[in-house]
Design a protein around this motif. Sequence first.
Motif, PDB file in Angstrom:
ATOM      1  N   LEU A 419       0.810  -1.236  -0.028  1.00  0.00           N
ATOM      2  CA  LEU A 419       0.049  -0.146   0.030  1.00  0.00           C
ATOM      3  C   LEU A 419       0.885   1.248  -0.035  1.00  0.00           C
ATOM      4  O   LEU A 419       0.837   2.085  -0.768  1.00  0.00           O
ATOM      5  CB  LEU A 419      -0.834   0.096   1.335  1.00  0.00           C
ATOM      6  CG  LEU A 419      -2.381  -0.800   1.192  1.00  0.00           C
ATOM      7  CD1 LEU A 419      -2.798  -1.061   2.631  1.00  0.00           C
ATOM      8  CD2 LEU A 419      -3.193  -0.203   0.211  1.00  0.00           C
ATOM      9  N   MET A 420       1.796   1.233   0.982  1.00  0.00           N
ATOM     10  CA  MET A 420       2.795   2.413   1.002  1.00  0.00           C
ATOM     11  C   MET A 420       3.473   2.594  -0.372  1.00  0.00           C
ATOM     12  O   MET A 420       3.787   3.760  -0.753  1.00  0.00           O
ATOM     13  CB  MET A 420       3.707   2.348   2.143  1.00  0.00           C
ATOM     14  CG  MET A 420       3.116   2.702   3.629  1.00  0.00           C
ATOM     15  SD  MET A 420       2.432   4.279   3.575  1.00  0.00           S
ATOM     16  CE  MET A 420       3.994   5.478   3.500  1.00  0.00           C
ATOM     17  N   LEU A 421       4.019   1.473  -0.854  1.00  0.00           N
ATOM     18  CA  LEU A 421       4.591   1.433  -2.320  1.00  0.00           C
ATOM     19  C   LEU A 421       3.933   2.277  -3.197  1.00  0.00           C
ATOM     20  O   LEU A 421       4.207   3.231  -3.989  1.00  0.00           O
ATOM     21  CB  LEU A 421       5.291   0.058  -2.619  1.00  0.00           C
ATOM     22  CG  LEU A 421       5.849  -0.012  -3.948  1.00  0.00           C
ATOM     23  CD1 LEU A 421       6.892   1.030  -4.072  1.00  0.00           C
ATOM     24  CD2 LEU A 421       6.145  -1.292  -4.479  1.00  0.00           C
ATOM     25  N   CYS A 422       2.629   1.711  -3.323  1.00  0.00           N
ATOM     26  CA  CYS A 422       1.498   2.463  -4.403  1.00  0.00           C
ATOM     27  C   CYS A 422       1.535   4.015  -4.003  1.00  0.00           C
ATOM     28  O   CYS A 422       1.510   4.674  -5.057  1.00  0.00           O
ATOM     29  CB  CYS A 422       0.429   1.454  -4.242  1.00  0.00           C
ATOM     30  SG  CYS A 422      -1.134   2.027  -5.522  1.00  0.00           S
ATOM     31  N   PHE A 423       1.172   4.341  -2.774  1.00  0.00           N
ATOM     32  CA  PHE A 423       0.941   5.852  -2.446  1.00  0.00           C
ATOM     33  C   PHE A 423       2.270   6.357  -2.950  1.00  0.00           C
ATOM     34  O   PHE A 423       2.056   7.471  -3.558  1.00  0.00           O
ATOM     35  CB  PHE A 423       0.608   5.972  -1.161  1.00  0.00           C
ATOM     36  CG  PHE A 423      -0.838   5.168  -0.783  1.00  0.00           C
ATOM     37  CD1 PHE A 423      -1.851   4.951  -1.704  1.00  0.00           C
ATOM     38  CD2 PHE A 423      -1.027   4.707   0.599  1.00  0.00           C
ATOM     39  CE1 PHE A 423      -2.997   4.299  -1.344  1.00  0.00           C
ATOM     40  CE2 PHE A 423      -2.158   4.223   0.935  1.00  0.00           C
ATOM     41  CZ  PHE A 423      -3.138   3.908   0.133  1.00  0.00           C
ATOM     42  N   GLN A 424       3.332   6.137  -2.469  1.00  0.00           N
ATOM     43  CA  GLN A 424       4.510   6.674  -2.727  1.00  0.00           C
ATOM     44  C   GLN A 424       4.876   7.133  -4.270  1.00  0.00           C
ATOM     45  O   GLN A 424       5.289   7.848  -4.713  1.00  0.00           O
ATOM     46  CB  GLN A 424       5.584   6.046  -1.960  1.00  0.00           C
ATOM     47  CG  GLN A 424       5.661   6.022  -0.337  1.00  0.00           C
ATOM     48  CD  GLN A 424       5.951   7.166   0.272  1.00  0.00           C
ATOM     49  OE1 GLN A 424       6.188   8.285  -0.652  1.00  0.00           O
ATOM     50  NE2 GLN A 424       6.260   7.482   1.411  1.00  0.00           N
ATOM     51  N   SER A 425       4.638   5.890  -5.013  1.00  0.00           N
ATOM     52  CA  SER A 425       5.027   5.739  -6.421  1.00  0.00           C
ATOM     53  C   SER A 425       4.079   6.687  -7.377  1.00  0.00           C
ATOM     54  O   SER A 425       4.253   7.283  -8.251  1.00  0.00           O
ATOM     55  CB  SER A 425       4.980   4.296  -6.925  1.00  0.00           C
ATOM     56  OG  SER A 425       3.871   3.775  -6.729  1.00  0.00           O
ATOM     57  N   ASN A 426       2.933   6.963  -6.422  1.00  0.00           N
ATOM     58  CA  ASN A 426       1.733   7.829  -6.985  1.00  0.00           C
ATOM     59  C   ASN A 426       1.821   9.303  -6.443  1.00  0.00           C
ATOM     60  O   ASN A 426       1.071   9.994  -6.812  1.00  0.00           O
ATOM     61  CB  ASN A 426       0.532   7.331  -7.131  1.00  0.00           C
ATOM     62  CG  ASN A 426       0.108   6.191  -7.889  1.00  0.00           C
ATOM     63  OD1 ASN A 426      -0.126   6.534  -9.119  1.00  0.00           O
ATOM     64  ND2 ASN A 426       0.323   4.888  -7.613  1.00  0.00           N
ATOM     65  N   GLN A 427       3.192   9.477  -5.870  1.00  0.00           N
ATOM     66  CA  GLN A 427       3.508  10.834  -5.211  1.00  0.00           C
ATOM     67  C   GLN A 427       2.134  11.384  -4.534  1.00  0.00           C
ATOM     68  O   GLN A 427       1.906  12.652  -4.419  1.00  0.00           O
ATOM     69  CB  GLN A 427       3.499  11.684  -6.561  1.00  0.00           C
ATOM     70  CG  GLN A 427       4.876  11.479  -7.034  1.00  0.00           C
ATOM     71  CD  GLN A 427       5.535  12.322  -8.059  1.00  0.00           C
ATOM     72  OE1 GLN A 427       4.747  13.176  -8.404  1.00  0.00           O
ATOM     73  NE2 GLN A 427       6.679  12.079  -8.570  1.00  0.00           N
ATOM     74  N   LEU A 428       1.482  10.410  -3.584  1.00  0.00           N
ATOM     75  CA  LEU A 428       0.559  10.770  -2.706  1.00  0.00           C
ATOM     76  C   LEU A 428       1.276  11.010  -1.231  1.00  0.00           C
ATOM     77  O   LEU A 428       2.099  10.344  -0.796  1.00  0.00           O
ATOM     78  CB  LEU A 428      -0.643   9.796  -2.404  1.00  0.00           C
ATOM     79  CG  LEU A 428      -1.478   9.495  -3.644  1.00  0.00           C
ATOM     80  CD1 LEU A 428      -2.410   8.403  -3.685  1.00  0.00           C
ATOM     81  CD2 LEU A 428      -2.149  11.051  -3.903  1.00  0.00           C
ATOM     82  N   PRO A 429       0.646  12.001  -0.579  1.00  0.00           N
ATOM     83  CA  PRO A 429       1.490  12.604   0.716  1.00  0.00           C
ATOM     84  C   PRO A 429       0.890  11.711   1.666  1.00  0.00           C
ATOM     85  O   PRO A 429      -0.060  12.257   2.975  1.00  0.00           O
ATOM     86  CB  PRO A 429       1.144  14.043   0.808  1.00  0.00           C
ATOM     87  CG  PRO A 429      -0.267  14.029   0.215  1.00  0.00           C
ATOM     88  CD  PRO A 429      -0.167  13.366  -1.012  1.00  0.00           C
ATOM     89  N   VAL A 430       0.998  10.426   1.834  1.00  0.00           N
ATOM     90  CA  VAL A 430       0.446   9.530   2.783  1.00  0.00           C
ATOM     91  C   VAL A 430       1.953   9.308   3.738  1.00  0.00           C
ATOM     92  O   VAL A 430       3.034   8.665   3.379  1.00  0.00           O
ATOM     93  CB  VAL A 430       0.054   8.045   2.324  1.00  0.00           C
ATOM     94  CG1 VAL A 430      -0.392   7.332   3.281  1.00  0.00           C
ATOM     95  CG2 VAL A 430      -1.088   8.524   1.345  1.00  0.00           C
ATOM     96  N   ASP A 431       1.884   9.693   5.081  1.00  0.00           N
ATOM     97  CA  ASP A 431       2.758   9.165   6.006  1.00  0.00           C
ATOM     98  C   ASP A 431       3.098   7.818   6.484  1.00  0.00           C
ATOM     99  O   ASP A 431       4.034   7.204   6.223  1.00  0.00           O
ATOM    100  CB  ASP A 431       2.756  10.228   7.106  1.00  0.00           C
ATOM    101  CG  ASP A 431       3.617   9.787   8.154  1.00  0.00           C
ATOM    102  OD1 ASP A 431       4.839  10.277   8.078  1.00  0.00           O
ATOM    103  OD2 ASP A 431       3.481   9.227   9.350  1.00  0.00           O
ATOM    104  N   SER A 432       1.600   7.124   6.718  1.00  0.00           N
ATOM    105  CA  SER A 432       1.721   5.819   7.055  1.00  0.00           C
ATOM    106  C   SER A 432       0.534   5.293   6.783  1.00  0.00           C
ATOM    107  O   SER A 432      -0.505   5.801   6.763  1.00  0.00           O
ATOM    108  CB  SER A 432       2.268   5.672   8.506  1.00  0.00           C
ATOM    109  OG  SER A 432       1.262   6.340   9.472  1.00  0.00           O
ATOM    110  N   VAL A 433       0.287   3.756   6.926  1.00  0.00           N
ATOM    111  CA  VAL A 433      -0.785   2.993   6.764  1.00  0.00           C
ATOM    112  C   VAL A 433      -1.205   2.390   7.793  1.00  0.00           C
ATOM    113  O   VAL A 433      -0.046   1.402   8.646  1.00  0.00           O
ATOM    114  CB  VAL A 433      -0.720   2.237   5.460  1.00  0.00           C
ATOM    115  CG1 VAL A 433      -1.879   1.148   5.471  1.00  0.00           C
ATOM    116  CG2 VAL A 433      -1.091   3.382   4.054  1.00  0.00           C
TER     117      VAL A 433
END
Length: 900
Positions: A419-433
């Motif tokens: 999940l974090m990899l998906c958010f990071q690779s889509n440049q979404l400002p998600v700190d943690s899941v």
Amino acid sequence: MEPRIELLCLVVFIQVYIIAAVTDSGDVAALNSLKDIWRNLPLNWVGSDPCGDGWEGIQCMNSRVSLITLGSMGLEGQLSDDISSLTELQTLDLSQNQGLTGPLPASIGNLKKLTNLYLNRCGFTGPIPNTIGSLQRLVYLSLNSNKFSGQIPPSIGHLSELNWLDLSDNQLEGSIPVSDGTTPGLDMLANTQHFHFGKNKLTGEIPEQIFSSKMSLIHVLFDDNELSGPIPSTLGLVQSLQVLDLSNNHFDISGIPTWVSSLSSLAILRMESTQLQGHVPVDLFSLPDLQILGLKGNKLNGTLNIGTNVGNQLSLVDLQNNDITEFNGTGGHNIEIELTGNPICQETGPTETYCEPPQSTSLFNTPRSYCSSAKCSSDQVSSTTCKCAYPYTGTLIFIGIFFSDLGNSAAYKALQESLMLCFQSNQLPVDSVSLSNPRMESSTFLSLNFSAFPYDRASFNRTVVSRITFLFSNRSFKPPPSLFGPYFFESDEYNYFSDEPKDTKKSTIVIIIGAAGGGSVLLLLSLLAGVYAFRQKKKAERASIKSDPFARWNVMKNNGSIPQLKGARCFSFEELKKYTNNFSEANYIGSGGYGKVYKGTLPNGKLIAIKRAQQGSKQGVLEFKTEIELLSRVHHKNIVGLLGFCFERHEQTLIYEYVPNGSLNETLSGMSRIRVDWTKRLKIALDTARGLTYLHELANPPIIHRDIKSANILLDQHLTAKVADFGLSKPISDSEKGHVTTQVKGTMGYMDPEYYMTHQLTEKSDVYSFGVLLLELITTRKPIERGKHIVKEVRMAMDKAKDLYSLHQILDPVILDESLKGLEKFVDLAMSCVEESGVDRPKMSEVVKEIENIMQIAGMNPNVETPTSSSSYEGLSKGSPFHPFSNESSANSSTFVASN
């Protein structure tokens, strides 16, 4: 007069710019119509130019609206006929807005260019219009979790491009439509991979005609309907099938169909409460990819015989509440058997593990990242990184899982990381899941609470929430395939949007210009124009420096602007043309995403390698500058030598020492045709460790490489290893000693999980990557193969009580016939390097000493150079991907860069 004329022109220009709308007038009218009937709209839906004003969730192409993504916005209202005016629309995502009600207008069939339609988990009612079949470009059709009624439109059969068809969790009724020569049917969907029809009121038989060998189906879900009659044998023709769920229907069948055993790709089979009788066929357990077999709530009887030819993927056989009287065991296979509610359990009692009812709930929660829970005020929640915020929450619902223990923390950790990899690779400002409370719904689906926490702020804005929802809607997020099957996402209402009204500056200008008339206002406007021009100039300068970090390096002036780089000189482009015979094909030795690599010859006869970016490209410009600045001041025999660079004529060119035997990745994969025995591999490991030790402890300032992998280790004519490619490297200043918080960069498979989760980069991140490299050295396996990580594979296979730790099946066959002295200590070292916590990993200097000890055990002197040499790569055919100096020298080692 001229300045005054220019000022008046500026006034006119601003007025024209404000009055004239960029967006097509028909599209503006359609959006304004929706705006009039929808409630809880984004705050910036103001003005007359949705494209130019940047309306939330609206994207345009050539002044036409091409994409609407408003998932999880809390919208209320209906979808009017005016939507049909958006004839250039390609994607419509209104998912997770349960306040959107009423019928789906028939005019939606006018959106001929629509490829993606996501209306899942809204409140739409009434029949699905037959005009849906006019959307012949559709690839994704998600209408699940609404209140649609009536029959499945036969016209869906016209959607020849359709990949995903999800009509589940509605109130659809009647029979399943098939073509008859005059009307279309679902049997025409040869390219569709997903048939999701579960949780409806479908009746009648599943037609034989619906399935054929021409179909590409991988998921077929008919669970929880009112279907009857036989199960069509034509399902056995669909050899691509991976998931089949026919549970909770009223089929008229005597036993498990024989054709099921011919579905060689089948991973999940569920036929629960389907009136099955008779014995469970033993050949069912030999399917090579079968992982989950759910047959509970039937009338299956007799002896359960697993047999000896069992597929090695099988993990769960659920036969609860049947009539099984005997069980002959699993034959030593690690399979969970559930027989609660069968006569055999009444005789043997609960002492048998297969008679113990499975746990229905688990108290799993994502663990915290080395911190104490924060005390939060209001409705805020403490994240796994102990920051108070308003998370975006929902429920992930998996149709199938490939493990039986609901408390499987390793599975949830893998899901969290993906999940974090998906958010990071889509440049979404998600700190943690955070993931919590796994539970089985309807005894079939796994439900899991999901929370995403914002990065560096208290709450998300509407854009981010919509984009997260969109990733789930269009299945851009892909869970670990070896652990989780297909899924749905149900969002909770989010009431903490951080948005503020935008474009206040523009409205201020409109007011000023609207009141223009007096000299004072004109003077003010003149000042405003001057300030605006000055700010634009500064902005342009900053953008220029950002896009061209060499803007201050003026090669034409001898003013000291070029840094004094030790041992590296600035070559002219004319020199490089001379050294490479004008970059001729004869000198070309490889290429990659960065550009091409050429061999050159200096006037003194020394060979060089020239890595030249694609003409005019700015790809990797910051990495290019970083590599120059770092490599120019590091000099070590185990670090590739940078001789110079060229940045004139928009060229980005690096000049290295010529390293003839390519990368370690190419050697281990067999591309370079160089055989490396056990002793050579030890020497390569030592060389690499010494190079990293130099970077961490002797370079000034210390350097963290951040992308250690086999593709970035080069081998010279004596197979001496040299660390290369410093584009992602990070120098550590005195103030940053201990760790530096930075965006996540690196290569998946080699990346330190602690760095990935915390964004805190240390030297121990390189140690982790080096540990993966050591495992790659002895197995020649990629870090990630078929969804399995090499660290986990070795850890599971290790048995320290046995010879070579019982790793014979994993070790490279090339070295198995050798005397592998010291291999066990080598494996111990590798596993210590990949410890989950960085503090538990050794320093690189300690690693060097341990490898030296291992080499002595193997009868080698670590301080004596190996005299062995091997052929260079010049003999390889032209155009092969063999080029040791390219960032892209290995297709399997993609670099991950996540922006926060």
